[in-house]
Each structure stands twice: as structure tokens, then as C-alpha cells.
Design an enzyme around this catalytic site. Structure first.
Site, PDB file in Angstrom:
ATOM      1  N   ASN A  93       4.787   2.037   1.085  1.00 57.03           N
ATOM      2  CA  ASN A  93       5.728   1.890  -0.023  1.00 57.03           C
ATOM      3  C   ASN A  93       5.195   2.658  -1.220  1.00 57.03           C
ATOM      4  O   ASN A  93       3.984   2.672  -1.416  1.00 57.03           O
ATOM      5  CB  ASN A  93       5.748   0.416  -0.455  1.00 57.03           C
ATOM      6  N   ARG A 121       7.314  11.210   3.770  1.00 56.09           N
ATOM      7  CA  ARG A 121       7.312  10.034   4.637  1.00 56.09           C
ATOM      8  C   ARG A 121       8.688   9.853   5.281  1.00 56.09           C
ATOM      9  O   ARG A 121       8.824   9.538   6.437  1.00 56.09           O
ATOM     10  CB  ARG A 121       6.944   8.803   3.817  1.00 56.09           C
ATOM     11  N   SER A 139       0.843  -1.188   0.000  1.00 60.01           N
ATOM     12  CA  SER A 139       0.000   0.000   0.000  1.00 60.01           C
ATOM     13  C   SER A 139       0.876   1.234   0.000  1.00 60.01           C
ATOM     14  O   SER A 139       1.990   1.215   0.516  1.00 60.01           O
ATOM     15  CB  SER A 139      -0.892   0.013   1.233  1.00 60.01           C
ATOM     16  N   LYS A 140       0.316   2.298  -0.566  1.00 56.35           N
ATOM     17  CA  LYS A 140       1.147   3.493  -0.726  1.00 56.35           C
ATOM     18  C   LYS A 140       1.412   4.184   0.600  1.00 56.35           C
ATOM     19  O   LYS A 140       2.223   5.094   0.665  1.00 56.35           O
ATOM     20  CB  LYS A 140       0.547   4.426  -1.758  1.00 56.35           C
ATOM     21  N   ARG A 141       0.736   3.763   1.661  1.00 57.55           N
ATOM     22  CA  ARG A 141       1.057   4.349   2.959  1.00 57.55           C
ATOM     23  C   ARG A 141       2.438   3.877   3.414  1.00 57.55           C
ATOM     24  O   ARG A 141       3.114   4.539   4.168  1.00 57.55           O
ATOM     25  CB  ARG A 141      -0.004   3.989   3.993  1.00 57.55           C
TER      26      ARG A 141
END
Ligand code: GLU
Length: 479
Positions: free
Chosen positions: A256, A468, A252-254
Site C-alpha cells: 500500500n 505495482r 507496508s509500502k510493498r
């Protein structure tokens, strides 16, 4: 029989690595079998689909070196290959299901359905439609139609028993019909849902093998039932294991970057990317890891696909990319790749417009724009120390911005600017102060080329990755 496979992306966001992964397996299987590979756009969700996303998906798949025999851009005998242009076909098919008693009109309001869910949850019941409108008499239905009460069309589902299906990788799977909802096939606006459009198109487009992600296994009983209702021959189903983050959660883009645009921007080579995606579910008997697309096609065998959750590990991908760069590119080809990557006109023009007023001599460009040609930046906690903005505030602001990035429909400087103004109000801060830590996170320095323009050029995914990283860096820092 000629093998026909397809990739059927929904154009609702950035081009996802998972789409490329599934496309690759469909491509290899079709090519290996001397068959055809089709691209179909599944854009029946009018609210979420958009043409920019569609274009980005097609561009990214082409960037990877995949091509298709039929599709919205190349045409073909079974078009149109875009579901939003096929509304009439779906309506005719639904009319047939209604006539033959396999589907029914449901006049329940969204309030009633919400009530139903509310009652089902605490009782530990599976949320789903309770079949109330199945009990309407013909006369009642006719009256409701005369009164112009809006309705959807749902499919009938057996009340008991199990659906047995065969998956090419998993063998026999059984799912109880009590787990299957009376799926809406046609929405109030006359548009089909994914389930109906997908089955009708797979049949009309002559798809012989449906190779897709395992998240669709639970939908397959509905699809099989539709094939039975229509009296059509079923394709072979093959559900690929989902890509995972290194902590084994679903990619998931959270956690990666998942957009192919990010990998392109970072300077990964398409051949390394495809090669790595191929390794995700498929290990070669001789253990070799570096394979070109042609080699993958040649050696493709569904029997080599393993079901373990494949971990998408950027470190391993980078290692493989390094091998491709060192072992396969001549100096000249390497230089060409660099040019194509970021020293091209398209990428340089907006940077030129942004920097011309800020340099005296051209060599000022290097330090001023290095962040446009870098991946993640080597920022440290100390870089975020700021007299006016406590680290704790930066940390919270980064987290909020990350949440909001996805909701931003269009990634341009106006939209980015509006978002930052909104966040700045939320934090009751002065815009200048509020933006400073963002400058550090995104450009590596508290003063740089204008932030919103720079973010537009860098793209959503690289900005997300840098924020991030800044958050990670600040995790242990004192406020
Ligand atoms: N439109 C679906 C998706 O975006 C396709 C699923 C399928 O291949 O059936 O994943």
C-alpha cells in the site's frame, strides 16, 4: 500537571502515514487536556537521516493541519529539538550511568558479536549480548582505554525477574528481563542510540504521556529501567495499535502506498486524511464518521481507542474524501483546492519546461500531460504487448525496479536514469527497448515526455503505485 505529548519522527525516508496517525492522537490528547504538543526530530542515526526527509515530514504534518507548540522550526524552552544537536547532553548522561555502575564499556568487536549471534541462533537462544565485558576488571578497562581500543557503552539489565509496566490501553504488561538485551546506549562514534536519546529527551522536555506505536512495547522495559537508573519520574505509556494492510499484515509500502506525499499528490484532502486516520483506532459512540480536527479534539477520549488492528483501506478513505469534497467545499473552494493541488506554479513549471518543445498548440497539452494529473492509470495487459520485449521480461524488470526504488537516496532524474541504466545492463537489453514498457506503466503510453524527468515530477510513490499496478495487470498475462 500540564499534559505534554510529543511526536518524535526519525527523518530516514518519506513521511509515513503512521507518523501522522500517531501525531494526531498525541495532538488531540494534548489539545483536549489544555496541554502542549511537541515535535522532536530523532536523527541520531547519522547514516540514514537526511534533511530532505526532515523537511518533508514537517511539511506533510503541516499540510494535514497539525501544529506544534515547540519544535525545531518554532523553537521553545527545551531546545534544540533535533537530537543530532544534543550530543553533549547524552554524553553527560551516559557518563553518569557509567559512574553509578548502571552502564559499562563493551570492547567486543563486530566480528565477535557476529560469531556470538551465529552460535545463538542454532541453539535456539535469543540473540543478544552475553555480558562478556561486564567481567573486565578496572585495570583491564584502563589498559584497553590506554590502547585506544574502540568501545560502546551498554546498559546493565537485571539477570532475572520480570519488568512490570502499565500501558494506558492494555493495562499491566509483564516482560521477562531475560528477553531484554544489554542495549548499546552510546555508539563507537560517540552518538547515542534511540533508546538513550529518547528517554533523556522525554524527561528533559517534560513529556508526561508517551503515546506511540505498539512496535515500541518491547523496548519499554529498557526505557523504564533508564528512568529508574536516573531516578526520574516516569511518563505514562500508551501504545497505539499498528495500522494494517487489508490482508491484516503490518501496513507496508510493498502493499500500500504509505507516504503522505503520495496521498497529497493523489489529491486527497488533508481534512479527509486526518479524519480517516482518527477513525483508525477510535470509534465514536454515536457512530458518526465525518469529523473535523476540532471535533476530534473536542470528543477525544483515550477510552474510545480500540486495540483491534485497524485496517487502512484506501477505498474507504476515498469514499470519505468524496464526502468532504461534496459536502464541505463550495464550488469556489473546490476550484481553489484543485489549483492548490496541481494547477499551481510549482507543479506546472517543470511540466512546462518538459512540454514546450513538444506542442504546436496549447490544447496539445491535455492528452500529452493527462498522466501528470491522474492517479493510477487504466492500463491493460494488451498495452504491454511489445515485439521486442516479452511480457515476462517486463514483469521481471518491473519487480526489480520496485525493489531498487527504495534504495535510491535521492529521487531526481539523474539518479533515476542511473538506476535504469544499471537495470538495463542487468537485463542485457537496449535502453530504448527496455524503457518502453516502463513508459506504458508510468505515463500510460509507449511514447511520452522523457521518462526520467516525468518520474521525478510524479514522485517516487506515485511511480511505485503505477508500477505495482502494471505488475498486477501482467500477473495473469501470457509471456
Ligand atoms: N523515533 C522513533 C520513531 O521514529 C520514536 C518512537 C517513540 O515515539 O518513542 O518512531
Amino acid at each position: 500537571m500540564t499534559v505534554r505529548t510529543r511526536i518524535a519522527p526519525s527523518p530516514t525516508g518519506d513521511p509515513h502515514v503512521g507518523t501522522a496517525y500517531v501525531a494526531l492522537f498525541n495532538y488531540c490528547f494534548a489539545r483536549k487536556s489544555g496541554g502542549q504538543f511537541i515535535l522532536r526530530i530523532e536523527d541520531t542515526d547519522m547514516a540514514r537521516s537526511n534533511p530532505q526527509s526532515q523537511e518533508a515530514i514537517l511539511n506533510s504534518l503541516r499540510w494535514l493541519g497539525l501544529d506544534w507548540d515547540e519544535g525545531p522550526d518554532v523553537g521553545g524552552p527545551h531546545g534544540p529539538y533535533q537530537q543530532s544537536l544534543r550530543g553533549e547532553i547524552y554524553r553527560q548522561h551516559v557518563a553518569r550511568l557509567l559512574e553509578e555502575g548502571h552502564a559499562f564499556r563493551c570492547f567486543c568487536t563486530s566480528e565477535r558479536l557476529a560469531e556470538l549471534r551465529k552460535a545463538q541462533q542454532p541453539a535456539g537462544l535469543r540473540p543478544g549480548y552475553d555480558g562478556r565485558c561486564l567481567g573486565l576488571s578496572q585495570a583491564e578497562v584502563e589498559q584497553l582505554l590506554r590502547d585506544n581500543v574502540p568501545y560502546v557503552i551498554r546498559m546493565k539489565v537485571p539477570e532475572q525477574g520480570v519488568c512490570e509496566m502499565t500501558d494506558l490501553l492494555r493495562g499491566r504488561i509483564e516482560i521477562g528481563w531475560d528477553m531484554v538485551d544489554m542495549q548499546v546506549l552510546l555508539k563507537q562514534d560517540g552518538m547515542p542510540t534511540y533508546h538513550l536519546a529518547n528517554v533523556v529527551d522525554d524527561h528533559l522536555m517534560g513529556i508526561t504521556h508517551v503515546i506511540r506505536g505498539e512496535e515500541w512495547i518491547n523496548s519499554t522495559p529498557k526505557h523504564l529501567l533508564l528512568y529508574d537508573y536516573f531516578g526520574w519520574e516516569k511518563p505514562v505509556f500508551c501504545h497505539l495499535p499498528l495500522l494494517r494492510n487489508p490482508d491484516k499484515s503490518k501496513l507496508s509500502k510493498r502493499k500500500n502506498p504509505t507516504s503522505l506525499v503520495y496521498y497529497q499528490r493523489m489529491g486527497f484532502l488533508p481534512e479527509a486524511m486526518l479524519n480517516y486516520l482518527g477513525l483508525m483506532a477510535w470509534s465514536m459512540p454515536e457512530g458518526e464518521e465525518k469529523l473535523s480536527l476540532a471535533e476530534m479534539v473536542e470528543k477525544f477520549d483515550l477510552a474510545h481507542i480500540s486495540l483491534g488492528g485497524p485496517v487502512f483501506d484506501i477505498k474507504k478513505l476515498s469514499w470519505l474524501n468524496g464526502r468532504w469534497v461534496r459536502e464541505d467545499l463550495s464550488d469556489e473552494q473546490y476550484a481553489e483546492r484543485v489549483q492548490k493541488w496541481a494547477l499551481n506554479r510549482e507543479y506546472l513549471m517543470p511540466i512546462a519546461a518538459l512540454t514546450k518543445q513538444r506542442v504546436s498548440i496549447l490544447s496539445d497539452l491535455g492528452p500529452l500531460t493527462a498522466f501528470f494529473f491522474s492517479g493510477e492509470l487504466p492500463v491493460k495487459a494488451a498495452d504491454f504487448e511489445d515485439k521486442k520485449v516479452p511480457v515476462e521480461v517486463s514483469r521481471k524488470a518491473f519487480a526489480r525496479a520496485l525493489e531498487e526504488f527504495d534504495a535510491l537516496g535521492c529521487w531526481d532524474k539523474q539518479a533515476i536514469g542511473a538506476l535504469f541504466k544499471q537495470l538495463c545492463d542487468e537485463f542485457q537489453s537496449k535502453l530504448r527497448d527496455f524503457l518502453r514498457p516502463f513508459y506504458v506503466a508510468i505515463t500510460g503510453s509507449p511514447t511520452s515526455t522523457p521518462l526520467f524527468d516525468s518520474m521525478e515530477i510524479l514522485g517516487r510513490d506515485l511511480c511505485r503505485a503505477r508500477l505495482r499496478r502494471a505488475l498486477e495487470v501482467l500477473k495473469g498475462a501470457n509471456s
